[in-house]
Motif scaffolding. Structure first.
Motif, PDB file in Angstrom:
ATOM      1  N   ARG A 202       5.769  -3.444   8.765  1.00  0.00           N
ATOM      2  CA  ARG A 202       5.445  -2.259   9.575  1.00  0.00           C
ATOM      3  C   ARG A 202       6.551  -2.135  10.614  1.00  0.00           C
ATOM      4  NH1 ARG A 202       1.211  -5.064   9.889  1.00  0.00           N
ATOM      5  NH2 ARG A 202      -0.291  -3.407   9.452  1.00  0.00           N
ATOM      6  N   CYS A 213       5.438   1.850  14.895  1.00  0.00           N
ATOM      7  CA  CYS A 213       3.994   1.676  15.053  1.00  0.00           C
ATOM      8  C   CYS A 213       3.566   2.214  16.418  1.00  0.00           C
ATOM      9  CB  CYS A 213       3.679   0.183  14.941  1.00  0.00           C
ATOM     10  SG  CYS A 213       2.015  -0.239  15.369  1.00  0.00           S
ATOM     11  N   VAL A 214       2.504   3.018  16.402  1.00  0.00           N
ATOM     12  CA  VAL A 214       2.017   3.580  17.662  1.00  0.00           C
ATOM     13  C   VAL A 214       0.647   3.013  18.028  1.00  0.00           C
ATOM     14  CG1 VAL A 214       3.344   5.713  17.606  1.00  0.00           C
ATOM     15  CG2 VAL A 214       1.177   5.602  16.383  1.00  0.00           C
ATOM     16  N   GLY A 215       0.212   1.986  17.270  1.00  0.00           N
ATOM     17  CA  GLY A 215      -0.967   1.252  17.686  1.00  0.00           C
ATOM     18  C   GLY A 215      -2.304   1.917  17.422  1.00  0.00           C
ATOM     19  N   TYR A 216      -2.447   2.611  16.308  1.00  0.00           N
ATOM     20  CA  TYR A 216      -3.773   3.128  15.958  1.00  0.00           C
ATOM     21  C   TYR A 216      -4.760   1.972  15.719  1.00  0.00           C
ATOM     22  CZ  TYR A 216      -2.333   7.980  15.045  1.00  0.00           C
ATOM     23  OH  TYR A 216      -1.890   9.255  15.145  1.00  0.00           O
ATOM     24  N   GLY A 217      -4.251   0.875  15.187  1.00  0.00           N
ATOM     25  CA  GLY A 217      -5.106  -0.291  14.961  1.00  0.00           C
ATOM     26  C   GLY A 217      -5.964  -0.213  13.721  1.00  0.00           C
ATOM     27  N   THR A 218      -5.776   0.787  12.879  1.00  0.00           N
ATOM     28  CA  THR A 218      -6.593   0.879  11.657  1.00  0.00           C
ATOM     29  C   THR A 218      -5.749   0.576  10.416  1.00  0.00           C
ATOM     30  OG1 THR A 218      -6.068   3.206  11.416  1.00  0.00           O
ATOM     31  CG2 THR A 218      -8.118   2.680  12.584  1.00  0.00           C
ATOM     32  N   CYS A 219      -4.678  -0.195  10.595  1.00  0.00           N
ATOM     33  CA  CYS A 219      -3.697  -0.415   9.515  1.00  0.00           C
ATOM     34  C   CYS A 219      -4.377  -0.662   8.167  1.00  0.00           C
ATOM     35  CB  CYS A 219      -2.825  -1.611   9.808  1.00  0.00           C
ATOM     36  SG  CYS A 219      -2.576  -2.005  11.518  1.00  0.00           S
ATOM     37  N   VAL A 222      -5.911   2.223   6.510  1.00  0.00           N
ATOM     38  CA  VAL A 222      -5.040   3.399   6.477  1.00  0.00           C
ATOM     39  C   VAL A 222      -4.232   3.482   7.767  1.00  0.00           C
ATOM     40  CG1 VAL A 222      -6.995   4.856   7.216  1.00  0.00           C
ATOM     41  CG2 VAL A 222      -4.983   5.943   6.289  1.00  0.00           C
ATOM     42  N   CYS A 223      -2.950   3.716   7.612  1.00  0.00           N
ATOM     43  CA  CYS A 223      -2.076   3.886   8.771  1.00  0.00           C
ATOM     44  C   CYS A 223      -1.670   5.351   8.845  1.00  0.00           C
ATOM     45  CB  CYS A 223      -0.840   3.008   8.639  1.00  0.00           C
ATOM     46  SG  CYS A 223       0.428   3.415   9.858  1.00  0.00           S
ATOM     47  N   PRO A 224      -2.225   6.106   9.796  1.00  0.00           N
ATOM     48  CA  PRO A 224      -1.914   7.538   9.832  1.00  0.00           C
ATOM     49  C   PRO A 224      -0.473   7.841  10.229  1.00  0.00           C
ATOM     50  CG  PRO A 224      -3.873   7.015  11.135  1.00  0.00           C
ATOM     51  CD  PRO A 224      -3.210   5.724  10.810  1.00  0.00           C
ATOM     52  N   SER A 225       0.195   6.933  10.947  1.00  0.00           N
ATOM     53  CA  SER A 225       1.534   7.271  11.452  1.00  0.00           C
ATOM     54  C   SER A 225       2.626   7.050  10.421  1.00  0.00           C
ATOM     55  CB  SER A 225       1.854   6.412  12.681  1.00  0.00           C
ATOM     56  OG  SER A 225       2.276   5.128  12.275  1.00  0.00           O
ATOM     57  N   ALA A 227       3.827   4.087   9.904  1.00  0.00           N
ATOM     58  CA  ALA A 227       4.608   2.921  10.352  1.00  0.00           C
ATOM     59  C   ALA A 227       4.430   1.726   9.411  1.00  0.00           C
ATOM     60  CB  ALA A 227       4.175   2.517  11.759  1.00  0.00           C
ATOM     61  N   LYS A 228       3.251   1.630   8.821  1.00  0.00           N
ATOM     62  CA  LYS A 228       3.012   0.537   7.845  1.00  0.00           C
ATOM     63  C   LYS A 228       3.666   0.941   6.528  1.00  0.00           C
ATOM     64  CE  LYS A 228      -0.883   0.265   5.510  1.00  0.00           C
ATOM     65  NZ  LYS A 228      -2.294   0.044   5.097  1.00  0.00           N
ATOM     66  N   PHE A 342      -3.319  -5.675  13.592  1.00  0.00           N
ATOM     67  CA  PHE A 342      -2.688  -6.582  12.623  1.00  0.00           C
ATOM     68  C   PHE A 342      -2.414  -7.912  13.298  1.00  0.00           C
ATOM     69  CE2 PHE A 342       0.372  -3.823  14.667  1.00  0.00           C
ATOM     70  CZ  PHE A 342       1.393  -4.662  15.066  1.00  0.00           C
TER      71      PHE A 342
END
Ligand SMILES: Cc1cc2nc3c(=O)[nH]c(=O)nc-3n(C[C@H](O)[C@H](O)[C@H](O)COP(=O)(O)OP(=O)(O)OC[C@H]3O[C@@H](n4cnc5c(N)ncnc54)[C@H](O)[C@@H]3O)c2cc1C
Ligand code: SF4
Length: 553
Positions: A202, A213-219, A222-225, A227-228, A342
């Motif tokens: 990521r 990574c913008v830190g949604y924390g739901t990697c 699903v990673c909405p950004s 970044a993963k 993560f």
């Protein structure tokens, strides 16, 4: 929202004229093979069973993931007749949360931890007298590991004294250790355990046209950004290099020539009920550790009544997983869990020598004389309920909810561990004659049980975890160990690699012994599982397969 809404029904799904390479499966293995070969000027077609999920839906999928009303298998639409399976073995195996079907494969859902196997993993028989040695050594994969790290964009540090030799730093700087990592680091020092960064696929900074990574924390799931890393990147790159990618075209079987020496075509189905034949000079089977053996078994013929590439009788056998051991509880300190989705710190100290003791500044990890397999320790960043989850499943609102949130959040902490399982022929994927999928094909049946060495290693992981958590002052509230362990969703071993056609399915280049133009880039070729998450090794093997294919085409 469903992937159907994004279907480009007008896409032409008729076969191409005979191509150089037909890749079956668009996960990381298939994506990397397709990209490298297309980039080198070969004519490539990729056939993928699942849909191409629209990136614009990622926020909605994240919402689906965090709302308790939705099951884990709903985020990426894994259920229904297409995905039927049975688990007649001793242990239930939750297949549909352990994979995703679609462009990107299981990396749509994955966590993204990417470490190299150790040299010892390739030499289990020589070192421990169990299982088998791989027919290749760490040195054979080493340059490909470096290429795989660049391809996936791995953020990592060179602070791991237990890691195998590497040539250069990771392409991206490591993520900062979390707050609870720092608590763990103090406790680990007191008991003599060294902690270090986790290599993560990521972006710690923008890389490969994807954001940091913008830190949604739901990697996971699903990673909405973006970044993963997901294998969608390499599938797209393959297309840009000229490959043709068809989604929603489950391959039904592979057909061989009259001599039974080469695969001639992949027969796939389209949603209108038609079957089509994609011919190619070479085939790369990249459907993951469960569907690879299933497809070979489904491809039985008069000449190969036990399934394709199965003269050894080993297709589907030696199914392996990584088993989870864990422990957690509460602490009278703020632990700031669930801010990071993560894992940022691990310890590989007990990987090569799981029975070794450790002496710290105030206490020690006791040694063990047991016969044990590799294990790695993880320091979790998502112990206890997240405030979002608590709020979404609560029956109160506003001010009434606040005490519940304050009480449930703030002082949880936990450790995990992965333990490698021994390859055993009785653990296997077969075809279930009773249950069929939406195309009338027998579904995979999973026979799975855990051997005593693996159970002892799980108990050993718990012993080390307990030592660390007690040093930290944790009130231990739960343990996952030998009797209630579960899988890490890593499918390995079902088309194993070897030099002897009687005891393996593919050769050291991952080409099947039986059919000269069929390669299987996958963890299904792993001889032993190690205890490291498998995908970096899958990626390294895929790049090596692509080079081999390139040199032969
Ligand atoms: C929840 C979760 C967390 C994970 N976390 C990690 C992690 O942190 N680190 C790590 O290393 N690994 C992790 N993994 C495992 C990782 O996702 C897999 O190792 C990796 O995706 C395997 O790559 P693959 O290309 O071999 O197979 P897959 O990613 O499974 O892709 C196979 C593709 O083939 C397609 N396919 C199957 N059958 C057919 C057919 N008949 N015709 C056409 N196409 C077909 C499938 O639809 C799929 O898209 C995790 C997995 C899960 C589920
Ligand atoms: S924490 Fe980072 S990688 Fe995970 S979902 Fe958020 S942006 Fe993606």
């Amino acid at each position: 929202m469903s992937a159907d809404e994004t279907e480009e029904s007008e896409q032409d799904r008729t076969p191409s004229d005979r191509v150089d390479v037909c890749v079956v499966g668009a996960g990381p293995a298939g994506g990397l093979v397709a990209h490298r070969l297309a980039d080198r000027g070969h004519d490539v077609v990729v056939l993928e069973a699942g849909p191409r999920f629209d990136p614009a839906d990622r926020l909605e999928r994240m919402e689906r993931a965090i709302r308790p009303i939705h099951g884990d298998d709903e985020v990426w639409e894994m259920s229904g007749p297409r995905d039927e399976f049975t688990t007649p073995g001793e242990l239930f195996y939750p297949l549909n949360v352990a994979r995703v079907k679609g462009v990107g494969g299981s990396t749509l859902h994955w966590q993204g931890m990417v470490m190299r196997l150790h040299e010892s993993d390739f030499e289990r028989r020589s070192r421990d007298g169990v299982a088998d040695d791989w027919p290749i050594a760490y040195g054979d994969l080493r340059p490909y590991y470096a290429e795989a790290e660049s391809a996936l964009g791995v953020a990592g540090a060179s602070d791991n004294p237990f890691a195998p030799p590497r040539e250069e730093p990771h392409p991206l700087p490591a993520f900062e250790p979390s707050h609870s990592d720092s608590l763990f680091a103090e406790a680990c020092e007191r008991v003599g355990v060294t902690t270090h960064a986790v290599p993560n696929a990521r972006n710690s900074e923008p890389y490969d046209d994807r954001s940091a990574c913008v830190g949604y924390g739901t990697c996971k799931p699903v990673c909405p950004s973006g970044a993963k890393y997901t294998a969608e990147s390499h599938v797209e790159k393959a297309e840009e290099a000229g490959a043709r990618v068809l989604d929603r075209v489950p391959v039904q079987r592979l057909e061989h020539d009259s001599a039974g020496e080469r695969v001639e075509a992949a027969v796939y189905a389209t949603s209108d009920g038609e079957e089509h034949r994609q011919e190619a000079r070479a085939f790369a089977l990249a459907c993951g550790g469960v569907e690879n053996p299933r497809l070979l078994l489904l491809s039985e013929s008069e000449q190969y009544p036990d399934g394709l590439a199965n003269s050894s009788g080993l297709v589907g056998r030696h199914f392996m997983e990584h088993l989870f051991a864990g422990m957690g509880g509460t602490l009278e300190r703020r632990t700031r869990q669930n801010h990071v989705g993560f894992i940022t710190s691990e310890s590989h100290q007990f990987y090569d020598d799981p029975g070794a003791g450790a002496e710290g500044t105030e206490s020690s990890v006791p040694p063990s004389d047991d016969d044990l397999g590799p294990l790695k320790l993880e320091f979790l960043n998502y112990a206890g309920p997240s405030p979002v989850e608590t709020a979404l499943s609560a029956e109160t609102w506003g001010d009434d909810l606040l005490p519940q949130l304050r009480e449930g959040y703030g002082n949880h902490v936990a450790m995990g561990a992965l333990v490698g399982q021994l390859p055993r022929a009785e653990n296997r994927i077969t075809l279930d004659p009773e249950t069929t999928d939406d195309h009338g094909n027998p579904v995979p049946a999973i026979y799975w049980r855990i051997d005593d060495r693996t159970k002892r290693t799980l108990a050993r992981a718990n012993e080390i975890q307990r030592t660390i958590l007690e040093s930290l002052g944790v009130d231990i509230e739960w343990t996952v160990g030998p009797d209630n362990t579960g899988p890490a969703y890593h499918h390995m071993g079902t088309t194993r690699m070897g030099t002897d056609p009687e005891s393996s399915v593919v050769d050291p280049q991952l080409r099947t012994h039986d059919l000269s133009n069929l390669w299987i880039p996958s963890s299904s070729a792993f001889v032993t599982s190690g205890a490291m998450n498998p995908t970096l090794t899958i990626a390294a093997l895929a790049l090596r397969v692509a080079d081999d294919l390139d040199s032969r085409l």
